[in-house]
Design an enzyme around this catalytic site. Structure first.
Site, PDB file in Angstrom:
ATOM      1  N   GLU A  53       0.833  -1.203   0.000  1.00  0.00           N
ATOM      2  CA  GLU A  53       0.000   0.000   0.000  1.00  0.00           C
ATOM      3  C   GLU A  53       0.862   1.245   0.000  1.00  0.00           C
ATOM      4  O   GLU A  53       0.347   2.353   0.016  1.00  0.00           O
ATOM      5  CB  GLU A  53      -0.864   0.045   1.269  1.00  0.00           C
ATOM      6  CG  GLU A  53      -2.102  -0.772   1.194  1.00  0.00           C
ATOM      7  CD  GLU A  53      -2.983  -0.556   2.409  1.00  0.00           C
ATOM      8  OE1 GLU A  53      -3.276   0.605   2.737  1.00  0.00           O
ATOM      9  OE2 GLU A  53      -3.373  -1.556   3.011  1.00  0.00           O
ATOM     10  N   CYS A 113      -4.504  -4.676   2.303  1.00  0.00           N
ATOM     11  CA  CYS A 113      -3.608  -5.553   3.078  1.00  0.00           C
ATOM     12  C   CYS A 113      -3.376  -6.921   2.452  1.00  0.00           C
ATOM     13  O   CYS A 113      -2.651  -7.726   3.013  1.00  0.00           O
ATOM     14  CB  CYS A 113      -4.154  -5.727   4.496  1.00  0.00           C
ATOM     15  SG  CYS A 113      -4.151  -4.198   5.433  1.00  0.00           S
ATOM     16  N   HIS A 154      -4.924 -12.782   8.457  1.00  0.00           N
ATOM     17  CA  HIS A 154      -4.501 -11.373   8.467  1.00  0.00           C
ATOM     18  C   HIS A 154      -4.777 -10.759   9.844  1.00  0.00           C
ATOM     19  O   HIS A 154      -5.789 -11.053  10.479  1.00  0.00           O
ATOM     20  CB  HIS A 154      -5.248 -10.591   7.380  1.00  0.00           C
ATOM     21  CG  HIS A 154      -5.001  -9.121   7.469  1.00  0.00           C
ATOM     22  ND1 HIS A 154      -3.731  -8.587   7.394  1.00  0.00           N
ATOM     23  CD2 HIS A 154      -5.841  -8.072   7.667  1.00  0.00           C
ATOM     24  CE1 HIS A 154      -3.820  -7.268   7.518  1.00  0.00           C
ATOM     25  NE2 HIS A 154      -5.082  -6.932   7.685  1.00  0.00           N
TER      26      HIS A 154
END
Lengths: 348, 129
Positions: A80, A112, A234
């Site tokens: 990102e 992400c 995650h």
């Protein structure tokens, strides 16, 4: 057998404690730490960015793969925080590693999960027999607006994975992707900090996609949570991955080796890849590992890996994630942190 | 640094690529067209070691603009394991952590951006190991 032939991570030495961020904004440190299950996070040095972090992680992956850099035919970086809006991070990384000019390069962006996207495409390139080896990297110097909940978690680091058919240390058993249009977190072109939907980032975003991908890949392969030694999800904070794992039927001890978020923070594109790297650091031959990423916008990539005997030959050839996390960190106060992250307006 | 010059120096700045004289065997870094030791013009490429030790160092407390944010920081002369000496910044430590003879590793870091809109220049620095 196609799978990972080398893996490596890099974590910057700088840290800021959640207490220091909380005190800066008049929040109660204990409430924040209890709510997010975060103690501290990594901070990139003044001279570190997604490119330098990718190079450091990739060098560790090459040490474990024991292949010549020039054998890598594709390099993909998910982030990102690519330093350039126009000019691929991969070009600089490939030059630094010595794998130019016969290499296919692309930068990925999917909040992400950009790191697992890079892994997914690297794996696909090898599976399609277009290249002998392909490298997928997830790296970030994550952004979080001052005073926002994200500031407690947005951190820096990266992990690299080289895919190939020979010298495999973790075979890819299957992959699965689950994607919808869900506006839970975004950053418009030119905006410095991302915005998010607060509680909307939970059930309709993170949990829907993680659970959707997780359940589907288990069903597709006729596997149950108890068939796995480890599971990695995650980690936007400390609570979400543990909660998602439990809802899928996994136990705490299956997730704990990859649960590095309390000390590392959310490294965005490098979050689940680095948790997976930490899990490979302790995995044994024959272990099954489930990896499920999440990227806002929103989607999840799921992988099932089976660890091979070769893991024991390569593990010690590069520094392990836990050692990087605990090896003499340099703590910053909020003022230095603000300087390091470019949050202070300076004259040219 | 202008972009063309920076691009030409990528091999040495990114990958520590040097020249080894085919006549006298001495290594030149950065690479040269004429060997400064014997005057020969025939070289073979060689890659320098990425580890070495500190020969000497100094601490910068008043820095040029591009490095002002780093002060105080250390610049060291480092003898790499293949005998070549390079001068570079030692990062991720305090100046008082440095000692002559301490081991270092050469790493890839950002040197400076060319203003807010120009290219970002990368190169080698060192960390203590």
């Amino acid at each position: 057998m196609i799978g990972i032939v080398g893996y490596g991570s890099y974590i910057p030495r700088y840290r800021i404690r959640a207490d220091d961020i909380a005190r800066q904004w008049g929040r109660d440190p204990e409430t924040v730490k209890r709510g997010l299950l975060l103690k501290e996070k990594t901070v990139p040095g003044l001279d570190e960015d997604t490119i330098t972090i990718s190079v450091a992680a990739a060098k560790n992956a090459l040490r474990r793969a024991e292949i010549e850099p020039g054998e890598i035919g594709a390099l993909y970086i998910g982030s990102e925080s690519h330093p350039y809006a126009v000019k691929p991070s991969g070009t600089v990384v490939a030059e630094a590693l010595g794998i130019t000019p016969e290499v296919h390069i692309a930068d990925f962006e999917f909040a992400c999960k950009a790191g697992t996207e890079a892994m997914y495409v690297a794996y696909a390139q090898v599976r399609a027999e277009l290249v002998k080896y392909a490298m997928g990297i997830g790296a970030d110097t994550s952004q979080g607006a001052p005073g926002d909940a994200l500031e407690f978690s947005a951190s820096a680091g990266g992990s690299a994975f080289i895919f190939g058919k020979e010298k495999v240390i973790a075979a890819v058993i299957d992959t699965y992707s689950y994607t919808t249009d869900t506006a839970d977190f975004w950053r418009r072109e030119g905006a410095f900090y991302p915005l998010h939907g607060g509680r909307f980032t939970g059930a309709p975003a993170y949990f829907k996609h993680i659970l959707g991908a997780g359940r589907a890949i288990l069903k597709k392969n006729n596997l149950k949570p108890e068939d796995f030694t480890y599971a990695v999800f995650h980690m936007p904070n400390g609570k979400f991955p543990m909660s998602a794992g439990k809802r899928l039927g996994f136990k705490r001890e299956q997730m704990e080796p990859g649960w590095i978020v309390p000390l590392m923070g959310n490294t965005y594109s490098a979050s689940s890849p680095t948790a997976f790297s930490a899990t490979l650091d302790i995995a044994k031959p024959g272990d099954l590992i489930l990896l499920v990423s999440f990227g806002s916008g929103a989607g999840s990539d799921a992988f099932i890996f089976k660890v091979t005997e070769r893991i024991n030959e390569v593990r010690e050839k590069a520094e392990k994630v836990k050692d990087m996390l605990t090896r003499s960190p340099i703590y910053l106060d909020y003022g230095r942190y603000a300087k390091f992250r470019g949050k202070i307006i300076m004259n040219e | 640094m202008p972009t063309p010059g920076y691009t030409r120096e990528i091999p040495q700045r990114y990958r520590l690529e040097a020249n080894k004289c085919k006549n006298c065997g001495k290594i030149s870094f950065p690479p040269r067209l004429v060997c400064p030791y014997c005057g020969a013009r025939n070289f073979e490429p060689t890659k320098l070691s990425d580890t070495g030790k500190i020969v000497t160092f100094t601490t910068i407390r008043v820095a040029p603009g591009r490095y002002a944010a780093y002060v105080p920081y250390s610049i060291a002369i480092i003898e790499l394991n293949d005998g070549v000496k390079i001068t570079t910044q030692v990062v991720d430590c305090k100046p008082e952590d440095l000692e002559i003879g301490k081991a270092v590793r050469i790493i890839f870091r950002k040197m400076y951006p060319e203003g807010k809109t120009g290219i970002i220049c990368y190169g080698y620095k060192a960390v203590l190991i």
